[in-house]
Structures are given as structure tokens and as C-alpha cells.
Design a protein around this motif. Sequence first.
Motif, PDB file in Angstrom:
ATOM      1  N   THR A 193       0.861  -1.188   0.000  1.00 37.22           N
ATOM      2  CA  THR A 193       0.000   0.000   0.000  1.00 37.22           C
ATOM      3  C   THR A 193       0.893   1.232   0.000  1.00 37.22           C
ATOM      4  N   ARG A 240      -4.528  -5.785   3.027  1.00 38.30           N
ATOM      5  CA  ARG A 240      -4.938  -6.510   1.823  1.00 38.30           C
ATOM      6  C   ARG A 240      -5.607  -5.602   0.793  1.00 38.30           C
ATOM      7  N   ASN A 241      -6.243  -4.517   1.268  1.00 40.82           N
ATOM      8  CA  ASN A 241      -6.985  -3.650   0.348  1.00 40.82           C
ATOM      9  C   ASN A 241      -6.867  -2.166   0.673  1.00 40.82           C
ATOM     10  N   SER A 283      -3.757   0.647  -2.615  1.00 44.15           N
ATOM     11  CA  SER A 283      -3.066  -0.641  -2.542  1.00 44.15           C
ATOM     12  C   SER A 283      -2.591  -1.009  -3.942  1.00 44.15           C
TER      13      SER A 283
END
Length: 105
Positions: free
Chosen positions: A42, A75-76, A90
Motif C-alpha cells: 500500500t 490486503r486492500n 493498494s
Amino acid sequence: MSQDNWVDAIAVDELPSDDVKGVVVAGRDIAIYTVGDDIFATDNVCTHGQARLCDGFLDGHEIECPLHQGKFDVRNGRPTCDPVTESLRSYPVRIEGQRVFLQID
């Protein structure tokens, strides 16, 4: 987004286990996270307090900002608690050989 924009970011063996490392890739300040056998990336600057997330605390899939303790899902890039409300950008990750590549547009 073009599928040709993969940029070599770092060697896999330079990443700490279950932790975060800050790197500059294509002129961008990026945080790269290892969680078990997975690698995520990210932006490295908190959207709330302008602190570098590589100086924060990684707990599973959450990175805690060192300035105001807001958290993001690595993750996002989505915020998971106050005071952060804006997501981090990200980046898709690909491993080739022993190198980590990020897709940068």
C-alpha cells in the motif's frame, strides 16, 4: 490499467517476516507487508495523520498508524477503525523468482 506496468520493488529475502518495510518504488513511498506467506503493498503514508506506516505496528492483516493509532487492512488499504476514514492506495503484487514486483500505473 495496463498489465505492463510491473516494477521491481525489492528482493523477497529483504522483507522481514510478519512485518512491514518501507521502500521507494517508481518515486512512490510504499509499505510492503508480509503476513505469513503472503505479501501486500500500500501507500506508506497514513491518510489521516501523514505518518509513515512502516513505523507502525503490523498485527495480522492490520497496520496501525504510529501517530494516531488508526488502522488499515493491508490486503486492500481500507480503514478498520477511527480516526482514519480514507482508504490507502493498494498495489497488486507479483513474485518472480526471488523478486517482488508491484503494478504501478
